[in-house]
Design an enzyme around this catalytic site. Structure first.
Site, short mmCIF file in Angstrom:
data_model
loop_
_atom_site.label_atom_id
_atom_site.label_comp_id
_atom_site.label_asym_id
_atom_site.label_seq_id
_atom_site.Cartn_x
_atom_site.Cartn_y
_atom_site.Cartn_z
N ASN A 28 -7.82 4.26 8.96
CA ASN A 28 -7.21 3.12 9.65
C ASN A 28 -7.12 3.27 11.16
O ASN A 28 -6.76 2.34 11.85
CB ASN A 28 -5.79 2.90 9.11
CG ASN A 28 -4.92 4.15 9.22
OD1 ASN A 28 -5.33 5.22 8.78
ND2 ASN A 28 -3.77 4.02 9.82
N CYS A 78 2.49 1.14 11.54
CA CYS A 78 3.45 2.01 10.85
C CYS A 78 3.86 3.19 11.70
O CYS A 78 4.92 3.75 11.53
CB CYS A 78 2.85 2.54 9.55
SG CYS A 78 2.65 1.27 8.32
N GLY A 120 0.81 -1.21 0.00
CA GLY A 120 0.00 0.00 0.00
C GLY A 120 0.85 1.27 0.00
O GLY A 120 0.53 2.24 -0.68
N THR A 121 1.92 1.25 0.75
CA THR A 121 2.77 2.44 0.85
C THR A 121 3.36 2.79 -0.51
O THR A 121 3.34 3.96 -0.91
CB THR A 121 3.89 2.22 1.89
OG1 THR A 121 3.28 2.13 3.18
CG2 THR A 121 4.88 3.36 1.89
N THR A 165 11.62 -6.84 -12.05
CA THR A 165 11.05 -8.18 -12.11
C THR A 165 10.05 -8.34 -10.97
O THR A 165 10.28 -7.90 -9.85
CB THR A 165 12.18 -9.23 -12.01
OG1 THR A 165 13.13 -8.94 -13.03
CG2 THR A 165 11.63 -10.62 -12.22
#
Lengths: 395, 395
Positions: free
Chosen positions: A154, A328, A72-73, A240
């Site tokens: 959140n 976080c 998400g970040t 990749t």
């Protein structure tokens, strides 16, 4: 000690089917999807299938509107910085509108852009944590290039009026990015119906692996890559791919599309049980957020006259995992900017617990937790100089 | 059809031990390393152990000099853009020195920075693909903030005189980033002995998972994050970690530290066999790169009077995976900038095959491949207007 997890926001367990999909991808020894030969074919196929599954979850009109990211970040950073750089390169201006209750990924991406000459207007929220779309309309200027306002918060669970904000942005011809990390896979999210231009999400909130996420970028939206190099991800993200993680996210997306309603009903039942029983176990507290528009799995409770961190540590000793805020932001001693923005006082911010339920929780666990919470809070209040004879002392 | 993989540069198979480490991390249902409670403890421990294993592989002086990334491309982008932004914010200038044979991740990161007002000087290489450290010294100006020159080249295998380049940079007080994606875990890499300030690497070249890599950042080197948000990775890279991938990379790092010498000896033996037998199977070809300073697992052969892409497709039909260049650049019809930089003509660039051996290859496979290569090239030359009666037609 077995731990009762009431902090699903920090880390959801992987579903068994997701584990199997990841293990299959590991065992298959997939090649490189960009290879010129057949060793890369299965990898390319898996990547396509996975993109289709994730696109379906958010109802993107074509799969290639989905860019896989490392979470998400990254998705939020790519959306905000990528659009800011692309639009300012077009000479469209350098002003961005956001809200006061965004995740740190949004806040700090914008802070970074300020160091690069961008300006930011942050709109307030009401006491329930809601942004008023009219306030957004007023904040938009001729040089505004982007609005970034989240979907589900959140810390307090408030759901924003995204559709109305998107309509404002469309009318004002400004791109709209929505951080939907805590709603995609949890609640129905339809990028077309919502009318967003960009939408960030992560895999773990719907029981997929951490370190994987994605960004929906509507066709035609100008965006610069954060990673330059190869031509992967429709030239929007070089490098990749993390195929094992992507395979896990795709399986989680398929299951979320199927089970989202039942999961929300389950956590909503636990949430309601907790809230209805809480008065029997605790006095002097407040519930944060918007009771009418909220995440189905989150409760934010401000327990007066205690320190949230102390409660978390005591509950940890008793085998319960809860949080004071998003993982976080843990380690920070500052009061939550989200709670302060809703008008909560500093002391109540410090006494706030964020409880997030998951599909593995039971009603019995909720009852056990209520009892443990009562013990912890009572103990802490007894030793607190701020609380005497069953009530708070005026500070 | 079982395929003989002679394109390990595109995708190495995962070692069985790496698979098991990843599967264990999946089954363990690790928490979030940033959590305040014990559900995150095992995750935090795994992250620490993994960082120590990777730090040991490159001989970082402390573990926290390692930033985990989503792969080599992110590491390169973080190094180049992160340092460029941080140094220019300090007012140190906006000039960067690189070489003509870098990977696209480096080239395109620099191209992006040019759009942001930076200037770049790219130094040439000799016919073996070597950068002369004296040329680097001459390219450095008072406003130079960074030199980015790779370790081992991914198309021709040439190893650069990194230590000498680092000494030049140190003397001129300019930071040095080395893209070591194709050497870390393949050859001994010691960041302290080399004297580099930043060093990028990826996990797959040493048989770890794709989508995971890292950046060594020497303590004290100023760098801006690409991802802003949480305080993960010593504040250099926000976002919840890809623990499954990191666990896999760490196990691959431990095994590489132990087995690197034996692996290099194995692939060098296959490489030598191929090169010694090749004259019996093919005429009119050239070997690119530096025979004295090269990757132990790579051969770049320019087959005159054929198209490399056609050879790759014919060999694919016969069950052999080879490449014309790095997978990241596949799909591009342009001649390789690396080969052009060594002075190779356009036609020979187009006829170049990159063969990369792995620990799973055998001498018997090399012999089978030589026979298949002969057949493909003979067939293609027979139908080519550029090749008549056993020799090339002057164009």
């Amino acid at each position: 000690m077995s731990v009762i997890n009431l902090d699903h926001m920090s880390a959801n367990p992987l579903l068994p089917e997701v584990q199997e999909a990841m293990i299959a991808a590991i065992r298959e020894n997939l090649g490189n999807p960009s290879s010129q030969h057949r060793l890369g074919e299965r990898a390319a196929e898996l990547l396509d299938e996975s993109r289709a599954a994730v696109a379906a979850l958010v109802n993107a009109s074509v799969s290639r509107e989905i860019v896989f990211t490392s979470g998400g970040t990254e998705a939020v950073n790519l959306a905000i910085k990528g659009v800011a750089w692309a639009k300012s390169d077009e000479g469209k201006g350098k002003h961005i509108v956001t809200s006061n209750i965004e995740h740190n990924a949004v806040i700090r991406s914008l802070r970074r852009l300020k160091l690069m000459g961008f300006t930011v207007t942050s709109v307030p929220v009401d006491e329930r944590g809601r942004v008023n779309p009219e306030t957004v309309a007023k904040a938009i200027r001729p040089d505004t290039i982007l609005v970034s306002i989240m979907h589900g918060n959140n810390e307090i669970g408030t759901i924003q009026p995204v559709k109305e904000i998107a309509a404002v942005c469309k009318e004002k011809k400004v791109l709209y990015h929505c951080d939907a990390v805590d709603t995609v896979g949890v609640l129905p999210v339809d990028v077309q119906e919502m009318g967003v231009d960009l939408l960030s999400f992560a895999s773990n909130p719907f029981y997929g692996p951490t370190g994987v996420g994605g960004l929906y970028v509507r066709r035609g939206v100008p965006i610069w890559s954060l990673f330059d190099g190869g031509v992967q991800e429709n030239r929007k993200r070089a490098g990749t791919e993390n195929l094992v993680g992507i395979a896990g996210m795709a399986e989680a997306a398929r299951l979320a599309a199927r089970d989202m309603g039942a999961r929300a009903a389950h956590t909503r039942k636990l949430r309601d049980l907790f809230l209805s029983k809480l008065p029997e176990y605790l006095s002097d507290y407040g519930i944060n957020g918007d009771p009418e528009n909220c995440l189905p799995n989150l409760v934010s409770v401000s327990v007066h006259h205690v320190e949230g961190e102390s409660v978390v540590l005591m509950l940890d000793d008793e085998g319960f995992a809860v949080s004071t805020r998003s993982a976080c932001a843990s380690g920070s001693l500052r009061a939550s900017h989200v709670l302060l923005s809703t008008g909560l006082g500093f002391a109540d911010c410090q006494g706030t617990l964020v409880i997030t339920f998951g599909i593995d929780n039971t009603e019995a666990e909720v009852m056990k937790f209520l009892a443990a919470l009562k013990t912890s809070v009572t103990t802490l209040r007894e030793i607190s100089p701020l609380y005497k004879n069953g009530q708070g002392v005026p500070q």
